[in-house]
Design a protein around this motif. Structure first.
Motif, short mmCIF file in Angstrom:
data_model
loop_
_atom_site.label_atom_id
_atom_site.label_comp_id
_atom_site.label_asym_id
_atom_site.label_seq_id
_atom_site.Cartn_x
_atom_site.Cartn_y
_atom_site.Cartn_z
N SER A 1 46.81 21.50 54.58
CA SER A 1 47.19 23.08 54.42
C SER A 1 48.72 23.23 54.29
CB SER A 1 46.60 23.37 56.15
OG SER A 1 47.53 23.00 56.84
N ALA A 2 49.49 22.15 54.21
CA ALA A 2 50.89 22.46 53.89
C ALA A 2 50.96 22.94 52.58
CB ALA A 2 51.71 21.11 54.41
N HIS A 3 49.83 22.60 51.80
CA HIS A 3 49.99 22.98 50.28
C HIS A 3 50.03 24.53 50.34
CE1 HIS A 3 47.99 18.77 49.40
NE2 HIS A 3 49.41 18.67 49.75
N VAL A 4 50.45 25.27 48.91
CA VAL A 4 50.43 26.62 48.89
C VAL A 4 48.85 26.39 48.65
CG1 VAL A 4 50.57 28.21 47.02
CG2 VAL A 4 52.59 26.50 47.63
N ARG A 5 48.43 27.69 49.19
CA ARG A 5 46.80 27.94 49.15
C ARG A 5 46.74 29.44 49.24
NH1 ARG A 5 48.27 26.80 54.47
NH2 ARG A 5 47.20 28.30 56.19
N SER A 6 45.45 29.74 48.92
CA SER A 6 45.06 31.28 48.88
C SER A 6 44.53 31.56 50.36
CB SER A 6 44.03 31.64 47.89
OG SER A 6 43.52 32.69 48.08
N GLY A 7 45.00 32.44 50.83
CA GLY A 7 44.36 32.84 52.16
C GLY A 7 43.67 34.10 52.33
N GLY A 8 43.30 34.89 51.04
CA GLY A 8 42.53 36.06 50.88
C GLY A 8 40.88 35.94 50.92
N SER A 9 40.45 36.90 50.71
CA SER A 9 38.82 37.14 50.48
C SER A 9 38.55 36.88 49.09
CB SER A 9 38.64 38.37 51.08
OG SER A 9 39.18 38.66 52.43
N PRO A 10 37.47 36.59 48.73
CA PRO A 10 36.86 36.63 47.35
C PRO A 10 37.07 37.78 46.80
CG PRO A 10 35.32 35.34 48.94
CD PRO A 10 36.36 36.43 49.97
N LEU A 11 37.33 37.60 45.44
CA LEU A 11 37.57 38.65 44.54
C LEU A 11 36.36 39.17 43.70
CD1 LEU A 11 41.08 37.57 43.09
CD2 LEU A 11 40.59 39.09 44.95
N PRO A 12 36.31 40.25 43.32
CA PRO A 12 34.90 40.82 42.85
C PRO A 12 34.88 40.34 41.27
CG PRO A 12 36.06 42.56 43.17
CD PRO A 12 36.94 41.47 43.89
N HIS A 13 33.82 39.92 40.87
CA HIS A 13 33.67 39.86 39.33
C HIS A 13 33.97 41.06 38.56
CE1 HIS A 13 30.80 36.25 39.92
NE2 HIS A 13 31.99 35.69 39.56
N GLY A 14 34.69 40.97 37.43
CA GLY A 14 34.92 42.30 36.74
C GLY A 14 35.71 43.38 37.51
N GLY A 15 36.00 43.17 38.68
CA GLY A 15 36.84 44.24 39.50
C GLY A 15 38.19 43.91 39.90
N TYR A 16 38.92 44.46 40.94
CA TYR A 16 39.98 44.47 41.36
C TYR A 16 40.16 44.01 42.67
CZ TYR A 16 41.49 46.79 37.20
OH TYR A 16 41.63 47.22 36.01
N GLY A 17 41.06 43.21 43.36
CA GLY A 17 41.15 42.86 44.61
C GLY A 17 42.65 42.45 44.94
N ILE A 18 42.89 41.91 46.42
CA ILE A 18 44.12 41.49 46.78
C ILE A 18 44.05 39.90 46.94
CG2 ILE A 18 45.69 41.59 48.68
CD1 ILE A 18 44.72 44.27 49.35
N VAL A 19 45.16 39.42 46.37
CA VAL A 19 45.47 37.75 46.39
C VAL A 19 46.43 37.67 47.39
CG1 VAL A 19 45.83 35.73 45.13
CG2 VAL A 19 44.76 37.32 43.98
N GLU A 20 46.34 36.63 48.29
CA GLU A 20 47.27 36.25 49.32
C GLU A 20 47.65 34.79 48.99
OE1 GLU A 20 46.77 37.50 53.29
OE2 GLU A 20 47.23 39.56 53.01
N LEU A 21 48.90 34.45 49.08
CA LEU A 21 49.17 33.31 48.90
C LEU A 21 50.22 32.65 49.81
CD1 LEU A 21 50.04 32.94 45.06
CD2 LEU A 21 48.13 32.50 46.10
#
Length: 237
Positions: free
Chosen positions: A29-49
């Motif tokens: 888990s010390a690696h950079v990772r995504s902590g956000g929820s899945p994103l919608p196909h063809g849509g918009y969403g929030i990415v958390e790193l």
């Protein structure tokens, strides 16, 4: 002599247990990772790193996320991070404009962070691919000593684990209409952000708990080894 040999074998097992416990305190888990929820196909969403500091002698002062060429994001907005600037870079491709990179930079080297600390860098963007299950986001982590660690490797199968894995975001079927094309509706956006933040916090609490338990086991194992060795010396005398 047999007693000494037996004591030595027991001590070796105890020491191995201590080493194993300490290893648990340094998970992937010390690696950079995504902590956000899945994103919608063809849509918009929030990415958390989630980006932890990993250099003993330097602090993290920059993060550059590269958007793969096959991912045509046309819109991206960053969430402010105190003491840091964010720049969304664009490029022309096929007569259209796409997001190519997102760069976060500490305004002052003193505003960086070190080992034992982490920062969350988030952005809202889209549209995400409609025919992919996930998207890797190669990331470069910059330090005050001038070094750069590239998190850009993708596992070839489920059983392999790269040394420097790229953070990945999962894509799922869209739940419905995403409004004006610039993101989820206000309530959905807030809910998704809170869910992502909760996921990150929960993940970090789990690893903190594992680290504490591992440290306790390691101390107990080392203490046990001391007792075994003292009994061995007593038996030998």
């Amino acid at each position: 002599m047999k007693m000494k040999h037996r004591m030595f074998r027991i001590g070796t097992v105890v020491l191995a247990a201590a080493v194993g416990a300490l290893a648990l305190a340094s998970p992937a888990s010390a690696h950079v990772r995504s902590g956000g929820s899945p994103l919608p196909h063809g849509g918009y969403g929030i990415v958390e790193l989630v980006v932890p500091g990993e250099s003993d002698g330097a602090e993290t002062i920059g993060l550059t996320v590269t958007i793969p060429e096959e991912v045509n994001l046309t819109s991206a907005r960053t969430q402010p991070v105190p003491g840091w600037t964010a720049n969304v870079e664009r490029e022309q491709t096929g007569g259209a404009e796409r997001i190519s990179r997102i760069v976060w930079t500490a305004t002052d080297p003193a505003g960086g962070y070190g080992v034992g600390e982490y920062q969350v860098f988030s952005f809202s963007a889209g549209p995400w691919p409609e025919d992919a299950e996930s998207v890797a986001l190669p990331s470069d982590q910059s330090y005050t000593d001038g070094s750069v660690v590239s998190w850009n490797e993708v596992a070839v199968d489920e059983s392999s684990e790269p040394e420097h894995p790229a953070p990945e975001v999962a894509l799922v079927a869209a739940a419905g209409d995403h409004g004006d094309g610039h993101g989820t509706s206000s309530s959905d956006g807030v809910s998704e952000h809170h869910d992502a933040a909760a996921t990150s916090d929960d993940s970090n609490r789990v690893w903190q708990a594992i680290s504490v338990v591992s440290l306790i086991l390691a101390v107990a194992a080392v203490a046990g080894l001391g007792v075994v060795l003292r009994r061995g010396r007593g038996a030998g005398s």
